[in-house]
Design an enzyme around this catalytic site. Sequence first.
Site, PDB file in Angstrom:
ATOM      1  CB  CYS A   1       2.421  49.209  -9.554  1.00 18.18           C
ATOM      2  SG  CYS A   1       3.012  49.069  -7.857  1.00 18.18           S
TER       3      CYS A   1
ATOM      4  CE  LYS B   1       7.265   5.170   5.265  1.00 19.95           C
ATOM      5  NZ  LYS B   1       7.276   6.598   5.496  1.00 19.95           N
TER       6      LYS B   1
ATOM      7  CE  LYS C   1      10.855   7.133   1.755  1.00 17.31           C
ATOM      8  NZ  LYS C   1      11.452   7.637   2.947  1.00 17.31           N
TER       9      LYS C   1
ATOM     10  CE1 TYR D   1       1.087   1.739  10.513  1.00 22.63           C
ATOM     11  CE2 TYR D   1       0.727   3.901   9.532  1.00 22.63           C
ATOM     12  CZ  TYR D   1       1.336   3.108  10.475  1.00 22.63           C
ATOM     13  OH  TYR D   1       2.189   3.672  11.374  1.00 22.63           O
TER      14      TYR D   1
ATOM     15  CG  ASP E   1       5.437  12.727   3.420  1.00 22.68           C
ATOM     16  OD1 ASP E   1       5.882  12.339   4.506  1.00 22.68           O
ATOM     17  OD2 ASP E   1       6.043  13.505   2.665  1.00 22.68           O
TER      18      ASP E   1
ATOM     19  CD  GLU F   1      -1.383   0.146   3.649  1.00 18.08           C
ATOM     20  OE1 GLU F   1      -2.368   0.868   3.509  1.00 18.08           O
ATOM     21  OE2 GLU F   1      -1.168  -0.534   4.660  1.00 18.08           O
TER      22      GLU F   1
ATOM     23  CB  CYS G   1       0.087  46.873  -6.830  1.00 21.68           C
ATOM     24  SG  CYS G   1       1.096  45.799  -7.857  1.00 21.68           S
TER      25      CYS G   1
ATOM     26  CB  CYS H   1       6.205  47.010  -7.137  1.00 25.74           C
ATOM     27  SG  CYS H   1       5.027  45.871  -7.869  1.00 25.74           S
TER      28      CYS H   1
ATOM     29  CB  CYS I   1       4.172  45.640  -3.977  1.00 24.62           C
ATOM     30  SG  CYS I   1       3.345  47.050  -4.706  1.00 24.62           S
TER      31      CYS I   1
HETATM   32  N1  5U1 Z   1       0.954   2.303   4.751  1.00 29.77           N
HETATM   33  C1  5U1 Z   1       1.752   2.093   5.802  1.00 29.77           C
HETATM   34  N2  5U1 Z   1       2.496   3.039   6.331  1.00 29.77           N
HETATM   35  N3  5U1 Z   1       3.147   2.447   7.356  1.00 29.77           N
HETATM   36  C2  5U1 Z   1       4.048   2.990   8.211  1.00 29.77           C
HETATM   37  N4  5U1 Z   1       1.902   0.923   6.452  1.00 29.77           N
HETATM   38  C3  5U1 Z   1       2.781   1.141   7.438  1.00 29.77           C
HETATM   39  N5  5U1 Z   1       3.274   0.310   8.377  1.00 29.77           N
HETATM   40  C4  5U1 Z   1       4.150   0.819   9.250  1.00 29.77           C
HETATM   41  C5  5U1 Z   1       4.564   2.167   9.201  1.00 29.77           C
HETATM   42  C6  5U1 Z   1       5.546   2.707  10.152  1.00 29.77           C
HETATM   43  O1  5U1 Z   1       4.666   0.058  10.245  1.00 29.77           O
HETATM   44  C7  5U1 Z   1       4.298  -1.315  10.399  1.00 29.77           C
HETATM   45  C8  5U1 Z   1       4.887  -2.152   9.346  1.00 29.77           C
HETATM   46  C9  5U1 Z   1       4.828  -1.718  11.734  1.00 29.77           C
END
Ligand code: 5U1
Length: 674
Positions: free
Chosen positions: A412, A117, A315, A226, A119, A115, A432, A409, A427
Amino acid sequence: MKDIAEIKQKVEKLRPAINYHNYRYYVLDSPEISDSEYDELVQELKQLEAEYPELVTPDSPTQRVGAPPVEAFGVVEHLQPLLSLANAFSHKELAAWHKRASNLLAGRSFDLVCEPKIDGLAVALTYIDNLLSTGATRGDGYRGENITHNLRTIRSIPLSVPKEAPPRFEVRGEVYLPKAGFKKLNEERAKERLPLFANPRNAAAGSVRQLDSSITARRPLDIFVYGLGWAEGKTVPDTHWEIMQWLKSLGFKINPDIALYHTVDEAGRCYQSWVEKRESLPYEADGMVVKVNPIALQRELGNVAHEPRWAIAYKFPAIQGTTRLVDIGINVGRTGSLNPYAILEPVRVGGVVISQAALHNEEDIHRKDIRIGDWVIVQRAGEVIPEIVGPVKSRRTREAEVFSMPSRCPVCGAEVIKPEDEAMHKCTNAACPSQALERIKHFVDRGAMDIDRVGEKLCQALFEKSLIKDAADLYYLTKEQLLGLDKMADKSASNVLNSIEASKDRPLARVIFALGILHVGEEYAELLAENFASINELARATQESLLSLPSIGPKIADSITAFFKQEGNRHIIEKLRKAGVRLEKKKAEEVKPAELPLAKLEFVITGKLEFFPRSEAEARIKTLGGKASSDVTKKTSYVVVGADPGSKLAKAQQLGIKMLSEAEFLHMLNQAKQ
Ligand code: 5U1
């Protein structure tokens, strides 16, 4: 009077109905009823709960927002540590991880769950007896911050789970801001002249770490769960894939892109497809997580250091390229900021040709030592505009030129200032053209002149048709002009004109705020209106007279004087006057100080405040009739305690003065304003 049993029955019908529509909207993204129908249901429940507080339950959908702010985050010990993930940066590394796991399992085969990851910010949610009991950050993996009050505001986090769920269990997931929500949040912050968040991750982390949960509630946060941390009292499925489907059936939001594969090569192909579609995902993702599916095999593999052997983060590649910086251009933003950008020799980076990139501000350019003519490294990260990572110094020639911001500027020609404590040059000219439309929108806004029939779209249409060039032009519009616009009928045109007419008599503080003077928000506008009888008087104010007001520092004083020096701004004010907009105080506006809500109260602030600068806190106290002092004495009514308080805290304790946390103080100010 109605029978309480009947009310209880009604409440018990409303709650699951609201929860169901919450789930359709926030988890499935597939609402069945309109927003207003939903609001009606919530309103009805709120009303019943207000009349019969004994019927309120902690998992009621009304209990998400507005929980009282906490003093500080408590610490939560995680029952099982939240591990981090080892990384793979190539298919070879992924295959090596897979081989190691296979060897440790003596060649037994296993499926893989993949799946994206996300951010965002990792959180752990504990449910006890079917109710959300604790929500915590990852922290150092062993101890996190208790942010339950904020996580409760996220609609896709269930406050309760069905009775089939185990009596005690913990789920883990990533709280994030979708790209669209991040964009909208930053647009709103730009409008309010607040610093922008650098990326969705920072915005999400900042949003859930608020002391006041109503701030979190206003951010469009979401979650993808997750995994299961632990569960007690009931057996749970024995593969990760089934656990995820089971969590979904309990009401948790799981990533719709989750996939199950037999081989590492299949997982590799899945990764490739996400690398290609990564930018079209509605959230920021920085890789793909691959997990061994059978829980029994996960246990056998165990952990090494702080990382599980049964999972890895593959990554996404940083998308970078090298090219020549031909020049640095300046784009004047809608709030008057001078935004430098790189003009590049076109280069293909990750399949996209880039010829421009963000450069943020002058300080950033100098910090990275980027010079015009340099070879530079360009990076694309998700949806964000490409940026310059830095110069390739080994390729620098003598011709490379140090950049400096223009003093006028580029649009203007007005004077450019660099306010103290701010990264951006600005500015100073309200007229402006780059700023004009945004300023008009601010002028008509609810907190300013409140011209309710003139919304953003109408401002835009009028501006594009050159019927208005600045806010004052609104007062000169004719019915004929309005009727020439798309979808504008006779009745609507009359309503617009009436609404504009009604705004001519707004209080002076609103007019000052509506002018959009840099750094002059609603509170400062009120302070200025208290101390100056008219716009004319304010326009004549000297630096010294402004600085003599409590809480006005050089930054604001500079901005006010620079604003009124501008010919363009003076011209707008003159047009407002001629149109009949009241630019002075009415007798009724002169409220007697003794009638103000904080009259006779004396406040001392100690330590660093999180939500606003001390000067602004003091201005707010004053505006509401209170006194802000620097010394704690017997006369002090309250000491407001921020982070790292000084000796005033001990003095207050010694004298038995009442203390307020910043959140309590904010609450008091908000109550006083109502
Ligand atoms: N999607 C996802 N992100 N994530 C982050 N799964 C997932 N699993 C994690 C982490 C830190 O940790 C488990 C594998 C323990």
